[in-house]
Enzyme design. Sequence first.
Site, PDB file in Angstrom:
ATOM      1  N   ASP A 118      61.493  57.867  51.367  1.00 36.17           N
ATOM      2  CA  ASP A 118      60.244  58.629  51.227  1.00 36.17           C
ATOM      3  C   ASP A 118      60.157  59.746  52.266  1.00 36.17           C
ATOM      4  OD1 ASP A 118      59.251  57.159  49.093  1.00 36.17           O
ATOM      5  OD2 ASP A 118      58.511  55.583  50.416  1.00 36.17           O
ATOM      6  N   PRO A 157      60.678  64.864  48.115  1.00 32.58           N
ATOM      7  CA  PRO A 157      60.008  64.958  46.802  1.00 32.58           C
ATOM      8  C   PRO A 157      60.007  63.609  46.105  1.00 32.58           C
ATOM      9  CG  PRO A 157      62.140  66.079  46.754  1.00 32.58           C
ATOM     10  CD  PRO A 157      61.901  65.660  48.177  1.00 32.58           C
ATOM     11  N   ASP A 158      58.932  63.258  45.421  1.00 32.11           N
ATOM     12  CA  ASP A 158      58.888  62.014  44.635  1.00 32.11           C
ATOM     13  C   ASP A 158      59.480  62.324  43.254  1.00 32.11           C
ATOM     14  OD1 ASP A 158      58.181  59.852  42.965  1.00 32.11           O
ATOM     15  OD2 ASP A 158      56.647  59.269  44.416  1.00 32.11           O
ATOM     16  N   LYS A 205      51.324  57.464  39.362  1.00 30.08           N
ATOM     17  CA  LYS A 205      52.473  58.272  38.924  1.00 30.08           C
ATOM     18  C   LYS A 205      52.487  58.456  37.411  1.00 30.08           C
ATOM     19  CE  LYS A 205      55.319  56.851  42.892  1.00 30.08           C
ATOM     20  NZ  LYS A 205      56.660  56.711  43.443  1.00 30.08           N
ATOM     21  N   ASN A 252      68.295  52.592  53.498  1.00 31.42           N
ATOM     22  CA  ASN A 252      67.673  51.269  53.294  1.00 31.42           C
ATOM     23  C   ASN A 252      68.696  50.295  52.719  1.00 31.42           C
ATOM     24  OD1 ASN A 252      67.571  51.400  50.290  1.00 31.42           O
ATOM     25  ND2 ASN A 252      66.312  53.178  50.768  1.00 31.42           N
TER      26      ASN A 252
HETATM   27  N1  CTP Z   1      60.689  57.168  43.904  1.00 23.51           N
HETATM   28  C1  CTP Z   1      61.259  58.415  43.623  1.00 23.51           C
HETATM   29  N2  CTP Z   1      61.326  59.352  44.611  1.00 23.51           N
HETATM   30  C2  CTP Z   1      60.831  59.102  45.843  1.00 23.51           C
HETATM   31  C3  CTP Z   1      60.254  57.834  46.125  1.00 23.51           C
HETATM   32  C4  CTP Z   1      60.210  56.883  45.135  1.00 23.51           C
HETATM   33  O1  CTP Z   1      61.704  58.645  42.510  1.00 23.51           O
HETATM   34  N3  CTP Z   1      60.910  60.039  46.768  1.00 23.51           N
HETATM   35  C5  CTP Z   1      60.583  56.181  42.808  1.00 23.51           C
HETATM   36  C6  CTP Z   1      61.477  54.969  42.972  1.00 23.51           C
HETATM   37  O2  CTP Z   1      62.716  55.167  42.338  1.00 23.51           O
HETATM   38  C7  CTP Z   1      60.655  53.905  42.249  1.00 23.51           C
HETATM   39  C8  CTP Z   1      59.236  54.309  42.499  1.00 23.51           C
HETATM   40  O3  CTP Z   1      59.281  55.679  42.844  1.00 23.51           O
HETATM   41  O4  CTP Z   1      60.861  53.933  40.857  1.00 23.51           O
HETATM   42  C9  CTP Z   1      58.496  53.524  43.547  1.00 23.51           C
HETATM   43  O5  CTP Z   1      59.062  53.644  44.793  1.00 23.51           O
HETATM   44  P1  CTP Z   1      58.476  52.844  46.078  1.00 23.51           P
HETATM   45  O6  CTP Z   1      59.223  53.291  47.278  1.00 23.51           O
HETATM   46  O7  CTP Z   1      58.411  51.411  45.799  1.00 23.51           O
HETATM   47  O8  CTP Z   1      57.030  53.376  46.129  1.00 23.51           O
HETATM   48  P2  CTP Z   1      56.466  54.683  46.709  1.00 23.51           P
HETATM   49  O9  CTP Z   1      55.837  55.421  45.579  1.00 23.51           O
HETATM   50  O10 CTP Z   1      57.501  55.429  47.460  1.00 23.51           O
HETATM   51  O11 CTP Z   1      55.298  54.165  47.666  1.00 23.51           O
HETATM   52  P3  CTP Z   1      55.376  53.247  49.015  1.00 23.51           P
HETATM   53  O12 CTP Z   1      56.694  53.545  49.676  1.00 23.51           O
HETATM   54  O13 CTP Z   1      54.219  53.715  49.745  1.00 23.51           O
HETATM   55  O14 CTP Z   1      55.270  51.829  48.578  1.00 23.51           O
END
Ligand code: CTP
Length: 423
Positions: free
Chosen positions: A277, A303-304, A339, A208
Site C-alpha cells: 500500500d 495506486p490501488d 472499491k 510482505n
Molecule cells: N490492492 C490493489 N492495489 C493496492 C492495494 C490493494 O490492487 N495498491 C487489492 C489487492 O489485490 C486486494 C484488495 O486490493 O484484492 C485488498 O487489499 P488489502 O491490502 O487487503 O486491503 P487494502 O484495500 O489495501 O486496505 P488495508 O490495507 O487498509 O486493509
Amino acid sequence: MQGKHILLGVTGGIAAYKAADLARRLIERGAQVQVVMTAAARKFVTPTTFQALTGRAVRTSLWDAAAEAAMGHIELARWAELVVIAPASADFIARLAHGLAEDLLSTLCVATSAPIAVAPAMNQLMWRNAATQTNVELLRSRGVQVLGPGIGGQACGEYGAGRMLESLELVDAIAPLLSVAGPLKGRRVLITAGPTRECIDPVRFVSNRSSGKMGFAVAQAMQEAGADVVLVTGPVCLPTPMGVQRVDVESCEQMYAAVQRALPGTAIFIGTAAVADYRPISCAEQKIKKRNDKLNLELTRTPDILAQVSAGARRPFVVGFAAETEALEQHAREKLLAKNLDLIAANEVGHTKAFDCDQNALLLLWRGGRMELGPTSKRELGRQLTRVIIERYEQRERDARVASSGAQGEAHTGAESSRAQPR
Ligand code: CTP
C-alpha cells in the site's frame, strides 16, 4: 477429459510400471486411452497390463499388418487429441528432438498435429547431461510440454532430479492441455498475484509474506474453465500453470502498468496480489550506509490497482481479496462497497494463517450474498472460488441483458408514443 483421445506412449525405463497407474487415472477421468509401447518399454512391463486397464489392444509395431489394417498409424496420429509420453527416456527425448521416425511411437509423434507432453524419467546424471538438457530445451521451444521430472530417491539408489512425476500430478498437468470448451471459452481473465517489492535502495525493498499460491491456483482453475488467463505476478517461486500467460513484475507501479496493458477486452479481473500500500518516497541510487542509530523511511501511497480497475468506464467483473488479521467480515464488507467490487474473497492472515502456506479458508461476500469455502488446499479453493465467480459473472451478464432489452423496449415504446402524439 470426458471422451478425449489420449495416446499414451510408454518408453523404456523402470518408471514404465507407473504408466499403468497413469492409464488408469486417465480412464477414471473419462478419457479414451490408446497405449503405444516401444520395444524397450516391453522389457519392463507387458502390453497385457495396459490392455487390461484400457480395454484396447496395445500398439507396439509399425509393421503389425493386422493392427495397421484396423487403424493405420497415420489414422492413429490423427485420432490423438493429446500425446503423452510417460515415462520419456533420455533416448526417446533425443529421438523426438531430432524428428526420428524409426518405430511406431516416434513416427506417431512426427505424424501428429496434437500437442505432445513428455514426462521425463531417468537417472539424475542422464537428466543433467548437456545433450539431454539441450534436447529438452529444443522440445520446449517447439511447444512440447515437459512435465517434471521430480526430485528424489531413484531406483538406481542415487538422489536427484529425474523421477517421473506421480500419476495424479501428471493428470493435473495434462488436463489443461486438452482444449476444453469450458464455460469461460473465449473470455479473458486477468489476475494479479504474489507480493510486490518496493525499492528502498539497490539491494533492499519493502515487501510482505505473500507466496502467490492462491493466485496461481485461481489462474490454473480459470484456465481449466476455458479462459484465456493473463497472470501478472510479483516475485514468487512458483511454476507457471500450464496454458497461462505470465507477466513478471516487481513493484506496484509495474503491476499497475502491466494490468493497464492487459485490461482492454478483459471479462473478469481478480486481484489476489498482496500489493504494497506504501512505497519509499524515492529509491536511493546507492546502498544506504548505517551512519545513524535511527533511520526514518518516508513512505507514500501506491495506486490501488483494484479500485482503479473497478472505477474504469468499461469495467470487467471485478473480484477483490481482503487480507485481514481481525474483524474479517466487517472489513471485507467495507472494501466490497468502498472499491465497488462484484465479489470479495476475505481471508484471515498472519499468525501462521494463509500467507506462505498450502491451506486456506475464504469468506465470499457480494451484494446480497455470503458463502464460506474451506479450510482446504489452495488448489481446491481455487477451483471452488472459480465456480462461484463464474456463477456470479454469468448472473451479471444475464441481468445486463435483461436490463438492456428492457431499456430498448422502453425506447421503442417511447418512439411509438411520440409518433402517436398529435402534432
Ligand atoms: N490492492 C490493489 N492495489 C493496492 C492495494 C490493494 O490492487 N495498491 C487489492 C489487492 O489485490 C486486494 C484488495 O486490493 O484484492 C485488498 O487489499 P488489502 O491490502 O487487503 O486491503 P487494502 O484495500 O489495501 O486496505 P488495508 O490495507 O487498509 O486493509
